[in-house]
Design a protein around this motif. Structure first.
Motif, PDB file in Angstrom:
ATOM      1  N   UNK A  33     -58.057 -32.001 -39.873  1.00  0.00           N
ATOM      2  CA  UNK A  33     -57.872 -33.428 -40.185  1.00  0.00           C
ATOM      3  C   UNK A  33     -56.433 -33.794 -40.514  1.00  0.00           C
ATOM      4  N   UNK A  34     -55.561 -32.816 -40.687  1.00  0.00           N
ATOM      5  CA  UNK A  34     -54.159 -33.162 -40.984  1.00  0.00           C
ATOM      6  C   UNK A  34     -53.594 -33.955 -39.809  1.00  0.00           C
ATOM      7  N   UNK A  35     -53.648 -33.347 -38.624  1.00  0.00           N
ATOM      8  CA  UNK A  35     -53.089 -34.046 -37.453  1.00  0.00           C
ATOM      9  C   UNK A  35     -53.931 -35.250 -37.058  1.00  0.00           C
ATOM     10  N   UNK A  36     -55.246 -35.156 -37.252  1.00  0.00           N
ATOM     11  CA  UNK A  36     -56.083 -36.315 -36.922  1.00  0.00           C
ATOM     12  C   UNK A  36     -55.652 -37.522 -37.746  1.00  0.00           C
ATOM     13  N   UNK A  37     -55.325 -37.283 -39.016  1.00  0.00           N
ATOM     14  CA  UNK A  37     -54.869 -38.388 -39.856  1.00  0.00           C
ATOM     15  C   UNK A  37     -53.480 -38.881 -39.473  1.00  0.00           C
ATOM     16  N   UNK A  38     -52.636 -37.973 -39.011  1.00  0.00           N
ATOM     17  CA  UNK A  38     -51.314 -38.402 -38.523  1.00  0.00           C
ATOM     18  C   UNK A  38     -51.511 -39.396 -37.388  1.00  0.00           C
ATOM     19  N   UNK A  39     -52.406 -39.016 -36.453  1.00  0.00           N
ATOM     20  CA  UNK A  39     -52.614 -39.877 -35.285  1.00  0.00           C
ATOM     21  C   UNK A  39     -53.273 -41.193 -35.694  1.00  0.00           C
ATOM     22  N   UNK A  40     -54.173 -41.113 -36.670  1.00  0.00           N
ATOM     23  CA  UNK A  40     -54.914 -42.303 -37.078  1.00  0.00           C
ATOM     24  C   UNK A  40     -54.014 -43.299 -37.810  1.00  0.00           C
ATOM     25  N   UNK A  41     -53.175 -42.808 -38.698  1.00  0.00           N
ATOM     26  CA  UNK A  41     -52.426 -43.723 -39.561  1.00  0.00           C
ATOM     27  C   UNK A  41     -50.955 -43.883 -39.213  1.00  0.00           C
ATOM     28  N   UNK A  42     -50.356 -42.860 -38.633  1.00  0.00           N
ATOM     29  CA  UNK A  42     -48.888 -42.875 -38.551  1.00  0.00           C
ATOM     30  C   UNK A  42     -48.343 -42.721 -37.135  1.00  0.00           C
ATOM     31  N   UNK A  43     -49.174 -42.951 -36.139  1.00  0.00           N
ATOM     32  CA  UNK A  43     -48.672 -42.652 -34.794  1.00  0.00           C
ATOM     33  C   UNK A  43     -47.573 -43.615 -34.361  1.00  0.00           C
ATOM     34  N   UNK A  44     -47.449 -44.739 -35.030  1.00  0.00           N
ATOM     35  CA  UNK A  44     -46.321 -45.615 -34.701  1.00  0.00           C
ATOM     36  C   UNK A  44     -45.029 -45.105 -35.338  1.00  0.00           C
ATOM     37  N   UNK A  45     -45.158 -44.261 -36.344  1.00  0.00           N
ATOM     38  CA  UNK A  45     -43.975 -43.764 -37.044  1.00  0.00           C
ATOM     39  C   UNK A  45     -43.448 -42.471 -36.447  1.00  0.00           C
ATOM     40  N   UNK A  46     -44.341 -41.600 -36.016  1.00  0.00           N
ATOM     41  CA  UNK A  46     -43.863 -40.335 -35.425  1.00  0.00           C
ATOM     42  C   UNK A  46     -44.855 -39.783 -34.413  1.00  0.00           C
ATOM     43  N   UNK A  47     -44.348 -38.877 -33.588  1.00  0.00           N
ATOM     44  CA  UNK A  47     -45.159 -38.326 -32.515  1.00  0.00           C
ATOM     45  C   UNK A  47     -46.041 -37.197 -33.049  1.00  0.00           C
ATOM     46  N   UNK A  48     -47.286 -37.170 -32.619  1.00  0.00           N
ATOM     47  CA  UNK A  48     -48.147 -36.045 -32.985  1.00  0.00           C
ATOM     48  C   UNK A  48     -48.897 -35.576 -31.749  1.00  0.00           C
ATOM     49  N   UNK A  49     -49.047 -34.264 -31.650  1.00  0.00           N
ATOM     50  CA  UNK A  49     -49.620 -33.667 -30.439  1.00  0.00           C
ATOM     51  C   UNK A  49     -50.521 -32.488 -30.785  1.00  0.00           C
ATOM     52  N   UNK A  50     -51.645 -32.385 -30.076  1.00  0.00           N
ATOM     53  CA  UNK A  50     -52.356 -31.115 -30.054  1.00  0.00           C
ATOM     54  C   UNK A  50     -51.666 -30.246 -29.023  1.00  0.00           C
ATOM     55  N   UNK A  51     -51.552 -28.961 -29.322  1.00  0.00           N
ATOM     56  CA  UNK A  51     -51.038 -27.999 -28.343  1.00  0.00           C
ATOM     57  C   UNK A  51     -52.227 -27.184 -27.859  1.00  0.00           C
ATOM     58  N   UNK A  52     -52.085 -26.480 -26.735  1.00  0.00           N
ATOM     59  CA  UNK A  52     -53.209 -25.665 -26.260  1.00  0.00           C
ATOM     60  C   UNK A  52     -53.525 -24.499 -27.201  1.00  0.00           C
TER      61      UNK A  52
END
Ligand SMILES: Cc1ncc(C[n+]2csc(CCOP(=O)(O)OP(=O)(O)O)c2C)c(N)n1
Lengths: 584, 196
Positions: A33-52
Motif C-alpha cells: 500500500x505504500x506505492x498504491x497510496x503514492x499513486x492515489x494521493x500524490x501522482x501529480x507531485x511525483x512519478x510512481x511505478x511498479x517494476x517487474x
C-alpha cells in the motif's frame, strides 16, 4: 488537524513531504500500500511505478538517485533478497541524491514464506537502517533517511513491519519541501564506476563512512531517545517492540533506537551505565543484542524474549515473568473459551477463481506439481491439494526444470502466475527452452497481480499511474525464448483443460501452456449465471465439493447447496457433476 | 491505570470489517482520543478468518489488543466470535451477527460447524447481543450495511463516544448517497435489545 494514517500511508506521505521525484517498487505484503497510496494521493507531485521485480525496482531508484533526485524503492523482506545484488554494490558508490530502500518485514509470517530479519542486510551492505515504531515516525524517519542518504552519500534502509505498516495512528501533516538543487547526472567515474581499481578506493570510503555514521548516530541525529525511568532495569528496544515495552514495563528506563545499525555504541554504553541491568527487546533475531555484546556491553535478550514469531504485549508479559522467575498466567481474567472445537477457516481460492479449473484438472494426472507464490498457493489446501512444492517467486519454472532433469520418472508440471512470470519466470523459461527440460510449465494468466490486492503488471496494459501501456504478450515471449510448443486454454473449460494437459504431459518435449482467464475479483460482472443444485437429481456424491469452491456449502448431514450470494457462475461444478444436477 | 479502551472486530475476509474499524477509529479521533488500529491485509483476506483491532485513550502504545482486555468483541459471523473470545474482558460485551458462513473445511468434510452455536455463545459470554444484522440491513434496504447495524449495537457499550460523534464519523467514512442509510442502520443497531 491530525490524520489517522496507516504506516504505509504515512510512508507515502513522507515521500511527498520529503521531495521525492521517483518512487518504485514491486508489490508484496505488508509493503504494497505504500506505492498504491503514492499513486492515489500524490501522482501529480511525483512519478510512481511498479517494476517487474525488486532488483529492477532498486536499480531504477538508484538511477534516479544517481541523477541527484530523491528516490525510494519499496518491497517486502524477501524482495530484498532479489534486490540484494544492486544494493550491495550501490552501497559502494552511494548516490548524490537520496536513495532509500523501504523494506517491510513480516514477523509471524502472516503472508510470507519465511521470517527473515532485514536488519542483517544493513550490516552486510554497511548502510544504516532506520526503524519507525508508528505512523508519525514512519513519515519522520523517512524524511530523516533522505537527509542521511545525501549527507553521507549512502543508501539507507528503512525497515517497517506488518504491525507498523498496517496499523493506523495519528500524524500531523506537513508541507512538501523540494531539495534545493537541479536534478541531472554529473559524470564522476571514480565514484560511479565500480571497476576493481575504483572499487578498492570506494571500499575504503565505505568503511570510513560507516565509522562516521556510527559516531553521528550516537551524538547528532536525535533519532534515538532515552526515556528515563527506574534505574533497576533499562530496556533497549526498536521498532514496534517499543510499543509493547511501554505497555508491559511502564516503570523501566527505555532507550528507544531509531537506528540500530550502525550501533550507537556511545549512547548505549551511557544508557547501560545508568541502569542496573539491561534487557534488549527486539522482534525476530538477536541482532542488536549480538552487536551490543560484541561491543562489550552486558545485556540479556533472547534468553527471555522469543526469536520466533512476532512480539506483542502478551508475549512480553510471558518474557517478563520468565525473567522475574514467576509463573505467567495468560489472560487469567478473560472468559473461558468455548469448549466446542471450531472448524478452521483458512483463506481459499475465491468462488469462480480460474486457478481452480487448472488445479482440479491437474488432480487427474500422475505428475509432480512444482508451485509458486500467488493466489494459486491457496490450491495447496484440501480438497484440491494440488501443489507439491512452494518456495519462492520463480521456482515454479526453474525448479520444475531441475526436477525434470534429475532423472526421475514421473512427469513434472510447473505453475506460476502472470506477475510471477514477469518477475522471475521468464529466465526460467528461457533456460527450459535452451536446455530442453522435458516438463510442462503453465502461466496462470489472470491478468493481474491478485494475491497482493490487484496491482498492474507488464501484462495488464496499464501503469501504476493509470497510463495506458502495451501489454506484454506471454505467448510471444515464450516463442522468443525458443519454446516450440505453446498453447493457450480456458481453465474454466474442464474438457479443454484436461485435453491440453494430457497432450503436453505425454509429450517428450517442453511445453508452455497459458491458462487464460481473468481474476473474478477484477471482473465487473459474474463469469456466468449463478448455479443451483437440484436436490432431486443430486446423489450426494460430492464431486462438486471436491473443487473446493467456497460457494458450495454442505455439512455432514445435508446435500451440497450453492450459496447464490457467493457463486460467480464459473460453471466448473456444473461440468464435473455426473448426474446433471447442477444448472443455471 | 490502563484507561485504554480496546475493541476487537472479527469476521470472514471480505465481510466489511475494514469500514467498521474505520468508522470506530474516526469516532474515537473526533472525541479527542489518541487512537491506534490494526487490520489484516494480504493472504488472510481471501475468505479466511480475520480480525480488526482498535484501541483508544489518552495515550495508546500497542496497536494490538491483549487477551482479556477488550471492552467489546463484535463478530460479523456467528462462530468467529468464539475464535477470538479470549480477547474479551470478563465484563465485556459480545455483539454477534447470527450469519453463518460455512468454511470449506466443513464442506469438504474435514471439520464440523457447531450446530448449537447460539447456545455456546450464550454460555461463553456474560453480556451478549445476538442479532440477525443481515436481515435488519435487508429490511433497511441494503444488506451491505449489516456491519454498521452491529456497530450501532456495539456503541451502547462505549459511553465516551456520543451519538453525534458517531454520526460525524459515519458521514466521513461512507459515500454521500449511503450516509442516511448507514445512520439509520447505526441507530437501529443501537436500539437492539441489550441482552437476550
Ligand atoms: C520476491 C517476492 N516479492 C514479492 C512477493 C509477494 N508476492 C507474493 S505472490 C505475488 C504475486 C502474485 O501474482 P501472480 O503471479 O500474478 O499470481 P496471482 O496472485 O494473480 O494468482 C507477490 C507479489 C514475494 N512472495 N516474493
Amino acid at each position: 488537524m491530525k490524520q489517522l494514517l496507516s504506516g504505509n500511508e504515512a510512508l507515502a506521505r513522507g515521500m511527498y513531504e520529503g521531495g521525492v521525484t521517483l518512487a518504485v517498487g514491486y508489490p508484496g505484503t505488508p509493503s504494497t500500500e505504500i506505492l498504491e497510496n503514492c499513486a492515489k494521493h500524490y501522482k501529480d507531485a511525483f512519478r510512481c511505478e511498479w517494476a517487474p521485480n525488486e532488483k529492477v525496482a532498486l536499480e531504477v531508484a538508484a538511477g534516479a538517485a544517481m541523477a541527484g533526485a530523491r528516490a525510494c524503492v519499496t518491497m517486502k523482506h524477501v524482495g530484498l533478497n532479489v534486490a540484494a545484488d544492486p544494493l550491495l554494490s550501490i552501497a559502494y558508490t552511494g548516490t548524490p541524491g537520496a536513495l532509500v530502500v523501504i523494506v517491510a518485514d513480516d514477523p509471524g509470517m502472516h503472508s510470507s514464506q519465511n521470517e527473515q530479519d532485514s536488519r542483517h542486510y544493513a550490516r552486510l551492505a554497511k548502510v544504516p537502517v532506520l526503524e519507525p515504531a508508528d505512523s508519525a515516525e514512519a513519515r519522520d524517519f523517512l524524511k530523516k533517511a533522505f537527509e542521511i542518504s545525501e549527507t553521507y552519500r549512502t543508501p539507507v534502509i528503512l525497515r517497517t513491519s506488518t504491525r507498523v505498516s498496517h496499523s493506523r495512528s495519528l500524524v500531523e501533516l506537513g508541507e512538501r519541501q523540494m531539495p534545493d538543487r537541479e536534478i541531472g547526472f554529473q559524470k564522476d567515474p571514480k565514484n560511479c564506476v565500480l571497476i576493481p581499481a575504483f572499487a578498492r578506493q570506494r571500499r575504503l570510503v565505505v568503511e570510513e563512512r560507516l565509522q562516521q555514521i556510527q559516531a553521528d548516530n550516537s551524538d547528532k541525529w536525535g533519532i534515538n531517545r532515552i526515556e528515563k525511568g527506574s534505574e533497576k532495569l533499562g530496556i533497549v528496544t526498536e521498532g514496534i517492540a517499543y510499543q509493547y515495552v511501554k505497555e508491559v514495563f511502564p516503570e523501566a528506563s527505555v532507550l528507544k533506537l531509531g537506528c540500530a545499525w550502525p550501533l550507537p555504541e556511545k549512547l548505549i554504553r551511557e544508557f547501560a551505565d545508568s541502569v542496573e541491568k539491561v534487557l534488549v527487546v527486539e522482534e525476530v533475531e538477536d541482532f542488536t543484542e549480538v552487536n551490543m555484546k560484541a561491543a562489550g556491553i552486558a545485556c540479556e535478550g533472547k534468553k527471555y524474549v522469543p526469536n520466533i514469531g512476532e512480539l506483542s504485549a502478551d508475549v512480553l508479559r510471558a518474557s517478563k515473568a520468565k525473567m522475574e522467575g514467576t509463573e505467567y498466567q495468560p489472560c487469567a481474567s478473560c472468559q473461558n473459551m468455548a469448549d466446542a472445537p471450531l472448524p478452521n477457516r483458512p483463506p481459499t481460492l475465491c468462488a469462480g477463481c480460474p486457478h481452480r479449473g487448472i488445479f482440479y484438472a491437474l488432480k487427474k494426472f500422475d505428475v509432480d506439481v512444482v508451485g509458486d507464490i500467488g493466489c494459486y498457493s491457496l490450491g495447496v489446501q484440501p480438497p484440491l491439494s494440488a501443489l507439491d512444492t512452494i518456495i519462492c517467486m520463480g521456482t515454479g519454472f526453474s525448479m520444475a526444470h531441475g526436477m525434470a532433469q534429475s532423472g526421475q520418472k514421473r512427469k513434472v508440471v510447473g505453475v506460476l502466475g502472470d506477475s510471477t512470470f514477469f518477475h522471475s519466470g521468464i529466465t526460467g523459461l528461457l533456460n527450459i527452452a535452451w536446455n530442453k527440460a522435458n516438463c510442462t510449465v503453465i502461466v496462470l494468466d489472470n491478468r493481474i497481480t491478485a494475491m497482493t490486492g490487484h496491482q498492474d503488471n507488464p501484462g495488464t496494459g496499464q501503469t501504476l499511474m493509470g497510463e495506458a501501456s502495451d501489454a506484454a504478450d506471454i505467448a510471444a515471449i515464450g516463442k522468443a525464448c525458443g519454446m516450440k510448443n505453446i498453447a493457450e486454454f480456458d481453465p474454466l473449460n474442464f474438457e479443454e483443460t484436461t485435453a491440453i494437459l494430457k497432450k503436453s504431459t505425454e509429450s517428450d518435449e517442453p511445453w508452455l501452456l497459458i491458462s487464460k482467464s481473468p481474476c473474478v475479483l477484477i471482473m465487473k460482472e459474474r463469469v456466468g449465471n449463478v448455479r443451483s443444485i437440484d436436490p432431486e437429481k443430486c446423489k450426494n456424491c460430492r464431486v462438486c465439493v471436491k473443487t473446493g469452491c467456497p460457494a458450495i456449502e454442505c455439512t455432514d448431514k445435508n446435500k451440497p447447496t450453492i450459496n447464490p450470494l457467493s457463486c460467480n457462475g464459473c460453471s466448473l461444478c456444473n461440468q464435473v457433476c455426473k448426474f446433471g444436477a447442477i444448472s443455471e | 491505570m490502563n484507561k485504554t479502551t480496546s475493541i476487537v472486530l472479527a469476521g470472514v475476509g471480505g465481510q466489511g470489517i475494514l469500514l467498521a474499524s474505520e468508522i470506530l477509529a474516526k469516532a474515537a479521533g473526533f472525541a479527542g482520543f489518541d487512537v491506534k488500529t490494526n487490520e489484516v491485509h494480504g493472504m488472510a483476506q481471501r475468505g479466511g478468518s480475520v480480525i480488526g483491532q482498535i484501541r483508544y485513550g489518552e495515550k495508546v502504545f500497542s496497536p494490538l489488543v491483549s487477551k482479556g482486555e477488550a471492552t467489546v468483541l463484535m463478530s460479523l459471523e456467528r462462530i468467529e466470535a468464539l475464535r477470538y473470545a479470549d480477547f474479551l474482558s470478563p465484563d465485556g460485551l459480545a455483539v454477534v451477527n447470527s450469519q453463518v458462513i460455512i468454511p470449506t473445511t466443513v464442506s469438504s468434510g474435514s471439520a464440523v460447524y457447531p450446530e448449537n452455536a447460539k447456545e455456546i455463545l450464550k454460555q461463553s459470554f456474560k453480556h451478549l447481543v445476538y442479532l440477525d444484522a443481515n436481515r435488519i440491513a435487508q429490511e433497511l434496504g441494503n444488506p451491505k450495511c449489516a456491519n454498521v447495524v452491529l456497530l450501532g449495537a456495539l456503541s451502547t457499550k462505549l459511553e465516551n463516544l456520543t451519538p453525534e460523534i458517531w454520526e460525524q464519523a459515519i458521514r466521513e467514512c461512507v459515500k454521500p448517497k449511503f450516509i442516511d442509510l448507514n445512520i439509520t442502520a447505526f441507530q437501529t443497531g443501537a436500539k437492539a435489545p441489550s441482552e437476550l
